[in-house]
Scaffold this motif. Structure first.
Motif, mmCIF file in Angstrom:
data_model
loop_
_atom_site.group_PDB
_atom_site.id
_atom_site.type_symbol
_atom_site.label_atom_id
_atom_site.label_comp_id
_atom_site.label_asym_id
_atom_site.label_seq_id
_atom_site.Cartn_x
_atom_site.Cartn_y
_atom_site.Cartn_z
ATOM 1 N N PRO A 128 0.807 -1.228 0.000
ATOM 2 C CA PRO A 128 0.000 0.000 0.000
ATOM 3 C C PRO A 128 0.843 1.284 0.000
ATOM 4 C CG PRO A 128 -0.902 -1.568 1.565
ATOM 5 C CD PRO A 128 0.410 -2.129 1.103
ATOM 6 N N LEU A 129 1.936 1.308 0.755
ATOM 7 C CA LEU A 129 2.756 2.528 0.781
ATOM 8 C C LEU A 129 3.442 2.783 -0.554
ATOM 9 C CD1 LEU A 129 4.394 2.525 4.335
ATOM 10 C CD2 LEU A 129 2.371 3.752 3.530
ATOM 11 N N TRP A 130 3.991 1.747 -1.170
ATOM 12 C CA TRP A 130 4.628 1.931 -2.477
ATOM 13 C C TRP A 130 3.594 2.308 -3.539
ATOM 14 C CZ3 TRP A 130 9.493 2.963 -3.117
ATOM 15 C CH2 TRP A 130 10.430 2.492 -2.181
ATOM 16 N N THR A 131 2.402 1.717 -3.457
ATOM 17 C CA THR A 131 1.329 2.072 -4.403
ATOM 18 C C THR A 131 0.924 3.526 -4.216
ATOM 19 O OG1 THR A 131 0.546 -0.218 -4.395
ATOM 20 C CG2 THR A 131 -0.997 1.472 -5.179
ATOM 21 N N LEU A 132 0.796 3.950 -2.977
ATOM 22 C CA LEU A 132 0.483 5.359 -2.694
ATOM 23 C C LEU A 132 1.566 6.267 -3.274
ATOM 24 C CD1 LEU A 132 -1.292 7.474 -1.284
ATOM 25 C CD2 LEU A 132 0.055 7.078 0.801
ATOM 26 N N GLY A 133 2.814 5.859 -3.137
ATOM 27 C CA GLY A 133 3.907 6.649 -3.710
ATOM 28 C C GLY A 133 3.782 6.782 -5.217
ATOM 29 N N VAL A 134 3.438 5.696 -5.892
ATOM 30 C CA VAL A 134 3.247 5.739 -7.348
ATOM 31 C C VAL A 134 2.103 6.668 -7.706
ATOM 32 C CG1 VAL A 134 2.550 4.382 -9.378
ATOM 33 C CG2 VAL A 134 4.211 3.427 -7.762
ATOM 34 N N ARG B 192 8.003 12.752 -12.458
ATOM 35 C CA ARG B 192 8.477 11.590 -13.208
ATOM 36 C C ARG B 192 9.560 10.800 -12.477
ATOM 37 N NH1 ARG B 192 11.465 12.071 -18.929
ATOM 38 N NH2 ARG B 192 12.109 9.925 -19.067
ATOM 39 N N ILE B 193 10.521 11.501 -11.900
ATOM 40 C CA ILE B 193 11.619 10.823 -11.202
ATOM 41 C C ILE B 193 11.077 10.070 -9.986
ATOM 42 C CG2 ILE B 193 13.846 11.136 -10.060
ATOM 43 C CD1 ILE B 193 13.797 11.827 -13.102
ATOM 44 N N ALA B 194 10.193 10.717 -9.234
ATOM 45 C CA ALA B 194 9.587 10.073 -8.068
ATOM 46 C C ALA B 194 8.729 8.885 -8.494
ATOM 47 C CB ALA B 194 8.757 11.074 -7.275
ATOM 48 N N ALA B 195 8.070 9.000 -9.636
ATOM 49 C CA ALA B 195 7.245 7.893 -10.127
ATOM 50 C C ALA B 195 8.109 6.682 -10.469
ATOM 51 C CB ALA B 195 6.430 8.339 -11.345
ATOM 52 N N VAL B 196 9.248 6.904 -11.114
ATOM 53 C CA VAL B 196 10.153 5.796 -11.433
ATOM 54 C C VAL B 196 10.659 5.144 -10.147
ATOM 55 C CG1 VAL B 196 12.418 5.215 -12.416
ATOM 56 C CG2 VAL B 196 10.828 6.660 -13.698
ATOM 57 N N PHE B 197 11.053 5.960 -9.180
ATOM 58 C CA PHE B 197 11.507 5.438 -7.884
ATOM 59 C C PHE B 197 10.424 4.566 -7.247
ATOM 60 C CE2 PHE B 197 11.445 6.018 -3.243
ATOM 61 C CZ PHE B 197 12.645 5.407 -2.918
ATOM 62 N N ALA B 198 9.208 5.096 -7.163
ATOM 63 C CA ALA B 198 8.117 4.362 -6.510
ATOM 64 C C ALA B 198 7.712 3.133 -7.312
ATOM 65 C CB ALA B 198 6.923 5.294 -6.298
#
Length: 190
Positions: A76-82, A91-97
């Motif tokens: 759930p936390l990684w999905t929330l990050g995405v 974009r950079i944060a999306a790739v990380f997540a």
């Protein structure tokens, strides 16, 4: 999957020579879900003097350790990050997540006895996969070579994308980290 395999997979999907920030985000996203394990393990074994056997047979399964790993392995936390990164068009944060989510999704499918609480903070239920990436009692003897083969394919792909000696040196380090245990294990039991 072994941590180097997660990093290799993430880099294989996202790393590009002309996008160093995207590449760094992919590598970091592939690594971060296991970071607490490495930091705590380094402290317990390297500083506190605990044996690796005690760490991986006892400390790893201690409630406090499982609580820490529940956070960095939370689907759930990684999905929330995405979702947040995409909503903010970061974009950079999306790739990380995405790479963090890819890591925990693979672990969801490939951890048997060493599974973690994948749905924290929504619950403490743990999916115990019938497949293990390492344990022969749970098809690790089948999946291990598949993982290694997949990593070799991605390493070749990454090698072709990067021509600089620093990048290629890092690719060789990733290859060594992934392949060394396979070679050592094979030599021990051949």
């Amino acid at each position: 999957m072994n941590t180097p395999a997660h990093v290799i997979l993430s880099a294989g999907i996202f790393a590009r020579a002309d996008r160093p920030r995207v590449t760094a985000a992919a590598i970091a996203g592939g690594l971060v879900p296991d970071l607490s394990l490495y930091l705590i393990g380094t402290w317990m074994i390297g500083v506190a003097g605990q044996s690796p056997e005690t760490f991986f047979r006892e400390t790893y399964y201690a409630d406090w350790m499982q609580a820490v790993m529940a956070v960095d392995n939370s689907i759930p936390l990684w999905t929330l990050g995405v979702v947040l990164a995409l909503a903010l068009r970061a974009r950079i944060a999306a790739v990380f997540a995405l790479c963090g989510l890819l890591h925990v999704a693979a672990d969801f499918l490939l951890h048997h006895d060493d599974a973690r609480r994948q749905f924290w903070p929504l619950g403490d239920w743990v999916f115990v996969s019938p497949v293990s990436y390492w344990d022969p009692a749970h098809y690790g003897d089948i999946f291990g070579p598949v993982e290694t083969g997949l990593c070799v394919v991605f390493l070749v792909l990454i090698w072709r994308r990067f021509s600089g000696w620093i990048a290629r040196g890092l690719i060789l380090v990733a290859a060594a980290l992934q392949l060394a245990p396979v070679i050592i294990w094979g030599l021990m039991f051949s």
